[in-house]
Design an enzyme around this catalytic site. Structure first.
Site, PDB file in Angstrom:
ATOM      1  N   HIS A  44      33.681   0.657  -0.641  1.00  0.00           N
ATOM      2  CA  HIS A  44      33.623   0.054   0.701  1.00  0.00           C
ATOM      3  C   HIS A  44      34.940  -0.584   1.119  1.00  0.00           C
ATOM      4  O   HIS A  44      34.958  -1.443   2.002  1.00  0.00           O
ATOM      5  CB  HIS A  44      32.474  -0.968   0.752  1.00  0.00           C
ATOM      6  N   CYS A  79      46.773  -5.399  16.891  1.00  0.00           N
ATOM      7  CA  CYS A  79      47.791  -4.700  16.102  1.00  0.00           C
ATOM      8  C   CYS A  79      49.169  -4.969  16.713  1.00  0.00           C
ATOM      9  O   CYS A  79      49.347  -4.826  17.928  1.00  0.00           O
ATOM     10  CB  CYS A  79      47.481  -3.196  16.103  1.00  0.00           C
ATOM     11  N   CYS A  94      50.453  -1.371  18.186  1.00  0.00           N
ATOM     12  CA  CYS A  94      49.857  -0.641  19.314  1.00  0.00           C
ATOM     13  C   CYS A  94      48.840  -1.467  20.105  1.00  0.00           C
ATOM     14  O   CYS A  94      48.207  -0.943  21.003  1.00  0.00           O
ATOM     15  CB  CYS A  94      49.200   0.655  18.816  1.00  0.00           C
ATOM     16  N   ASP A 113      36.078  -7.485  -2.757  1.00  0.00           N
ATOM     17  CA  ASP A 113      36.764  -8.740  -3.072  1.00  0.00           C
ATOM     18  C   ASP A 113      37.955  -8.593  -4.020  1.00  0.00           C
ATOM     19  O   ASP A 113      38.704  -9.561  -4.235  1.00  0.00           O
ATOM     20  CB  ASP A 113      35.762  -9.765  -3.647  1.00  0.00           C
ATOM     21  N   THR A 147      23.557  -4.996  -7.956  1.00  0.00           N
ATOM     22  CA  THR A 147      23.429  -4.333  -6.653  1.00  0.00           C
ATOM     23  C   THR A 147      21.952  -4.152  -6.334  1.00  0.00           C
ATOM     24  O   THR A 147      21.170  -3.785  -7.219  1.00  0.00           O
ATOM     25  CB  THR A 147      24.186  -2.976  -6.587  1.00  0.00           C
ATOM     26  N   GLN A 198      30.913  -1.596  -4.973  1.00  0.00           N
ATOM     27  CA  GLN A 198      30.640  -1.769  -3.548  1.00  0.00           C
ATOM     28  C   GLN A 198      31.371  -2.999  -3.031  1.00  0.00           C
ATOM     29  O   GLN A 198      31.353  -3.284  -1.841  1.00  0.00           O
ATOM     30  CB  GLN A 198      29.136  -1.945  -3.325  1.00  0.00           C
ATOM     31  N   ARG A 249      21.940  -9.943   0.152  1.00  0.00           N
ATOM     32  CA  ARG A 249      20.477  -9.854   0.131  1.00  0.00           C
ATOM     33  C   ARG A 249      19.801 -10.615  -0.990  1.00  0.00           C
ATOM     34  O   ARG A 249      18.582 -10.582  -1.100  1.00  0.00           O
ATOM     35  CB  ARG A 249      20.050  -8.380   0.039  1.00  0.00           C
ATOM     36  N   THR A 303      28.699 -13.177  -7.444  1.00  0.00           N
ATOM     37  CA  THR A 303      28.080 -14.443  -7.010  1.00  0.00           C
ATOM     38  C   THR A 303      28.481 -15.588  -7.945  1.00  0.00           C
ATOM     39  O   THR A 303      28.640 -16.730  -7.506  1.00  0.00           O
ATOM     40  CB  THR A 303      26.535 -14.349  -6.952  1.00  0.00           C
TER      41      THR A 303
HETATM   42  P1  NAD Z   1      23.341  -7.079  -2.130  1.00  0.00           P
HETATM   43  O1  NAD Z   1      23.712  -8.371  -1.491  1.00  0.00           O
HETATM   44  O2  NAD Z   1      22.517  -6.118  -1.352  1.00  0.00           O
HETATM   45  O3  NAD Z   1      22.571  -7.350  -3.506  1.00  0.00           O
HETATM   46  C1  NAD Z   1      23.082  -8.171  -4.512  1.00  0.00           C
HETATM   47  C2  NAD Z   1      22.204  -7.994  -5.737  1.00  0.00           C
HETATM   48  O4  NAD Z   1      22.769  -8.709  -6.817  1.00  0.00           O
HETATM   49  C3  NAD Z   1      20.784  -8.521  -5.546  1.00  0.00           C
HETATM   50  O5  NAD Z   1      19.881  -7.511  -5.974  1.00  0.00           O
HETATM   51  C4  NAD Z   1      20.711  -9.765  -6.440  1.00  0.00           C
HETATM   52  O6  NAD Z   1      19.440  -9.893  -7.051  1.00  0.00           O
HETATM   53  C5  NAD Z   1      21.748  -9.432  -7.490  1.00  0.00           C
HETATM   54  N1  NAD Z   1      22.417 -10.595  -8.084  1.00  0.00           N
HETATM   55  C6  NAD Z   1      22.904 -11.690  -7.439  1.00  0.00           C
HETATM   56  N2  NAD Z   1      23.540 -12.502  -8.309  1.00  0.00           N
HETATM   57  C7  NAD Z   1      23.424 -11.911  -9.541  1.00  0.00           C
HETATM   58  C8  NAD Z   1      23.899 -12.246 -10.844  1.00  0.00           C
HETATM   59  N3  NAD Z   1      24.612 -13.361 -11.084  1.00  0.00           N
HETATM   60  N4  NAD Z   1      23.616 -11.410 -11.867  1.00  0.00           N
HETATM   61  C9  NAD Z   1      22.890 -10.280 -11.667  1.00  0.00           C
HETATM   62  N5  NAD Z   1      22.425  -9.907 -10.446  1.00  0.00           N
HETATM   63  C10 NAD Z   1      22.708 -10.698  -9.394  1.00  0.00           C
HETATM   64  O7  NAD Z   1      24.704  -6.428  -2.624  1.00  0.00           O
HETATM   65  P2  NAD Z   1      25.148  -4.907  -2.706  1.00  0.00           P
HETATM   66  O8  NAD Z   1      24.060  -4.100  -3.298  1.00  0.00           O
HETATM   67  O9  NAD Z   1      26.480  -4.896  -3.331  1.00  0.00           O
HETATM   68  O10 NAD Z   1      25.330  -4.454  -1.194  1.00  0.00           O
HETATM   69  C11 NAD Z   1      25.837  -5.328  -0.225  1.00  0.00           C
HETATM   70  C12 NAD Z   1      26.984  -4.834   0.586  1.00  0.00           C
HETATM   71  O11 NAD Z   1      27.709  -5.995   0.917  1.00  0.00           O
HETATM   72  C13 NAD Z   1      27.954  -3.963  -0.108  1.00  0.00           C
HETATM   73  O12 NAD Z   1      28.256  -2.977   0.788  1.00  0.00           O
HETATM   74  C14 NAD Z   1      29.195  -4.816  -0.365  1.00  0.00           C
HETATM   75  O13 NAD Z   1      30.325  -4.099   0.053  1.00  0.00           O
HETATM   76  C15 NAD Z   1      29.052  -5.988   0.543  1.00  0.00           C
HETATM   77  N6  NAD Z   1      29.329  -7.324  -0.044  1.00  0.00           N
HETATM   78  C16 NAD Z   1      30.364  -7.480  -0.899  1.00  0.00           C
HETATM   79  C17 NAD Z   1      30.626  -8.726  -1.442  1.00  0.00           C
HETATM   80  C18 NAD Z   1      31.795  -8.861  -2.388  1.00  0.00           C
HETATM   81  O14 NAD Z   1      32.736  -8.082  -2.289  1.00  0.00           O
HETATM   82  N7  NAD Z   1      31.756  -9.806  -3.329  1.00  0.00           N
HETATM   83  C19 NAD Z   1      29.839  -9.828  -1.125  1.00  0.00           C
HETATM   84  C20 NAD Z   1      28.759  -9.647  -0.220  1.00  0.00           C
HETATM   85  C21 NAD Z   1      28.517  -8.364   0.301  1.00  0.00           C
END
Ligand code: NAD
Length: 247
Positions: free
Chosen positions: A119, A152, A155, A102, A193, A99, A32, A24
């Site tokens: 993922h 694709c 195909c 990116d 996460t 997970q 979430r 983030t």
């Molecule tokens: P999630 O969105 O469910 O949860 C993110 C968690 O990170 C939250 O609990 C939040 O409180 C915490 N958070 C946010 N910013 C933070 C920071 N700066 N420092 C510490 N904590 C912080 O994410 P998830 O658990 O990874 O699951 C979401 C799914 O979405 C995964 O399957 C993932 O593949 C996908 N996803 C990936 C990306 C990416 O690749 N950057 C972005 C969005 C969603």
């Protein structure tokens, strides 16, 4: 922090699980968290659901339009990713399951061999019929040229980012590797996460069951906080940089 640093310094193996929260601070919203994509727009969840994607052309058109302007293409690794790379260089990080889709851990310099992409990756696309894979950029060029749902080239099957959508199974070899690493470490970090997406969310419990110390780094509470040996409730970049400085 001093106590956590001592655990890391004395560990034979340290393993990490990272989630959307570590990215983030690179400008990529999580799903979430308080500013999450789904928190703000629950409808967006459909784009991450395999049956909606496969069965509704309008969802695919929206997905391609969203991929075109996704913040990941201009994102840079942040202090959290860089601290994990520093831990690897110090010999204090032995497994990095993420997970995230990116690719920012690799951009920060984490060894590609060490990163377990649970993922998949959004930097590639995959044909849902013949399995052909190609760089995302090639598909995005076709969208820019006017194809709103490019099929694709081999195909005519449906193309999708090479990620695991909701309703799809994880690659068994990939989750097994992450499971083995969680079973064989002394300290397990769950960073940014929500620990709400299974099977990845079960990995901290695997580590705990096998005697590891669990450290949770998150700005918000998680369902595992009560079981953790330490909960560091702050931004991932600042917590992990502090950890590197303590070592
Ligand atoms: P999630 O969105 O469910 O949860 C993110 C968690 O990170 C939250 O609990 C939040 O409180 C915490 N958070 C946010 N910013 C933070 C920071 N700066 N420092 C510490 N904590 C912080 O994410 P998830 O658990 O990874 O699951 C979401 C799914 O979405 C995964 O399957 C993932 O593949 C996908 N996803 C990936 C990306 C990416 O690749 N950057 C972005 C969005 C969603």
């Amino acid at each position: 922090m001093k106590e956590v640093a001592a655990w890391v310094a004395n560990a034979s193996r340290v393993a990490f699980l990272t989630g959307a929260g570590i990215s983030t601070e690179s400008g990529i919203p999580d799903f979430r968290g308080p500013n999450g994509v789904w928190t703000k727009n629950p409808e967006a969840e459909k784009m991450s659901d395999i049956s909606w994607y496969m069965n509704h052309r309008e969802i695919r058109v929206k997905s391609w339009a969203a991929r075109l302007v996704h913040p990941v293409w201009n994102a840079r690794a942040n202090g959290g990713h860089e601290a994990i790379t520093a831990l690897e260089r110090l010999g204090r990080m032995h497994s990095l399951a993420t997970q995230n889709i990116d690719g920012l851990h690799q951009l920060a310099g984490s060894s590609p061999d060490l990163v377990i992409e649970l993922h998949g990756t959004m930097r590639e696309v995959m044909c849902m019929s013949c399995g052909d894979r190609l760089p995302m950029e090639q598909a995005l060029d076709r969208v820019r040229a006017g194809e709103d749902d490019p099929p694709c080239a081999k195909c005519r099957g449906i193309l999708k980012s090479a990620t695991v959508s909701f309703g799809q199974s994880l690659d068994p070899d990939v989750i097994e590797r992450a499971h083995d690493d969680a079973s064989n470490c002394d300290v397990y970090f769950a960073v940014g996460t929500s620990l709400g997406v299974y099977p990845a969310a079960a990995l901290p419990e695997v580590a705990l069951t096998n005697g590891a110390r669990l450290v949770i780094v998150n700005e918000q509470p998680t369902p595992y906080d009560g079981l953790a040996h330490a909960v560091l409730r702050d931004k991932a970049s600042s917590v992990l940089s502090d950890l590197v400085n303590e070592l």
